[in-house]
Scaffold this active site. Structure first.
Site, PDB file in Angstrom:
ATOM      1  N   HIS A 157       0.850  -1.192   0.000  1.00 40.08           N
ATOM      2  CA  HIS A 157       0.000   0.000   0.000  1.00 40.08           C
ATOM      3  C   HIS A 157       0.887   1.244   0.000  1.00 40.08           C
ATOM      4  O   HIS A 157       2.049   1.198   0.395  1.00 40.08           O
ATOM      5  CB  HIS A 157      -0.921  -0.006   1.210  1.00 40.08           C
ATOM      6  CG  HIS A 157      -2.019  -1.025   1.111  1.00 40.08           C
ATOM      7  ND1 HIS A 157      -3.067  -1.064   1.989  1.00 40.08           N
ATOM      8  CD2 HIS A 157      -2.232  -2.031   0.220  1.00 40.08           C
ATOM      9  CE1 HIS A 157      -3.877  -2.047   1.654  1.00 40.08           C
ATOM     10  NE2 HIS A 157      -3.395  -2.660   0.594  1.00 40.08           N
TER      11      HIS A 157
ATOM     12  N   CYS B 167      -2.024  -0.804   7.504  1.00 41.79           N
ATOM     13  CA  CYS B 167      -1.311   0.464   7.370  1.00 41.79           C
ATOM     14  C   CYS B 167      -1.486   1.331   8.613  1.00 41.79           C
ATOM     15  O   CYS B 167      -0.566   2.048   9.002  1.00 41.79           O
ATOM     16  CB  CYS B 167      -1.758   1.201   6.111  1.00 41.79           C
ATOM     17  SG  CYS B 167      -1.145   0.410   4.599  1.00 41.79           S
TER      18      CYS B 167
ATOM     19  N   CYS C  93      -6.005   1.166   5.640  1.00 41.31           N
ATOM     20  CA  CYS C  93      -6.526  -0.117   6.113  1.00 41.31           C
ATOM     21  C   CYS C  93      -5.944  -0.374   7.503  1.00 41.31           C
ATOM     22  O   CYS C  93      -5.093   0.377   7.978  1.00 41.31           O
ATOM     23  CB  CYS C  93      -6.121  -1.239   5.146  1.00 41.31           C
ATOM     24  SG  CYS C  93      -4.353  -1.624   5.162  1.00 41.31           S
TER      25      CYS C  93
ATOM     26  N   GLU D 115       0.884   3.871   1.892  1.00 39.91           N
ATOM     27  CA  GLU D 115       1.377   4.263   3.214  1.00 39.91           C
ATOM     28  C   GLU D 115       2.577   3.416   3.619  1.00 39.91           C
ATOM     29  O   GLU D 115       3.567   3.928   4.149  1.00 39.91           O
ATOM     30  CB  GLU D 115       0.285   4.093   4.292  1.00 39.91           C
ATOM     31  CG  GLU D 115      -1.007   4.813   3.992  1.00 39.91           C
ATOM     32  CD  GLU D 115      -2.032   3.939   3.309  1.00 39.91           C
ATOM     33  OE1 GLU D 115      -3.204   3.989   3.719  1.00 39.91           O
ATOM     34  OE2 GLU D 115      -1.683   3.196   2.362  1.00 39.91           O
TER      35      GLU D 115
END
Length: 143
Positions: free
Chosen positions: A73, A104, A101, A75
């Protein structure tokens, strides 16, 4: 009623979110492109977008158009990038085009990031709930 300081911060937040959105265009993912910027002391100290790990083919989805399990992801990419630098993210703000999410969110907490600003809602709010539980400021701003 927003104070002058709050208005200025909102304007800055919108600009960083727009920059994160542009940064997301670097992603090879077809289903969804996400960008993230980590800002500390009015400086961008890291950036990231969703994609495969370094050295892998730039294909995020499998033959069924499902995201491959090893795709990172935005992040996570930004946090690991700052971890490999001489900077640190303690007290920073992360601007991300999609709400984090839960995985993260855990990384954001551990990285010492104190504020999360996002512009699109993820399909679940687990990450946001965890961030708030950790005392991290979370702001949703539509752009």
């Amino acid at each position: 009623m927003m104070t002058e300081k709050d208005k200025k911060q909102h304007e800055v937040d919108v600009r960083y979110l727009r920059m994160a959105k542009i940064w997301a265009e670097n992603s090879y993912c077809k289903r969804r492109q996400v960008g993230a910027l980590i800002v500390k002391n009015q400086m961008i100290i890291s950036d990231g977008y969703n994609g495969t790990p370094a050295g892998f083919e730039n294909i995020c989805e499998d033959e069924n158009n499902m995201t491959k399990p090893y795709v990172l992801h935005a992040e996570a990419n930004a946090i690991t990038k700052v971890a490999a630098s001489n900077n640190n993210s303690a007290g920073a703000t992360i601007y991300v085009t999609s709400s984090p999410c839960i995985e993260c969110a855990k990384l954001i907490i551990q990285a010492g990031i104190k504020r999360v600003v996002f512009s699109e809602k993820y399909h679940t709010e687990e990450g946001i709930i965890l961030l708030k539980r950790a005392g991290i400021a979370v702001d949703f701003i539509e752009i």
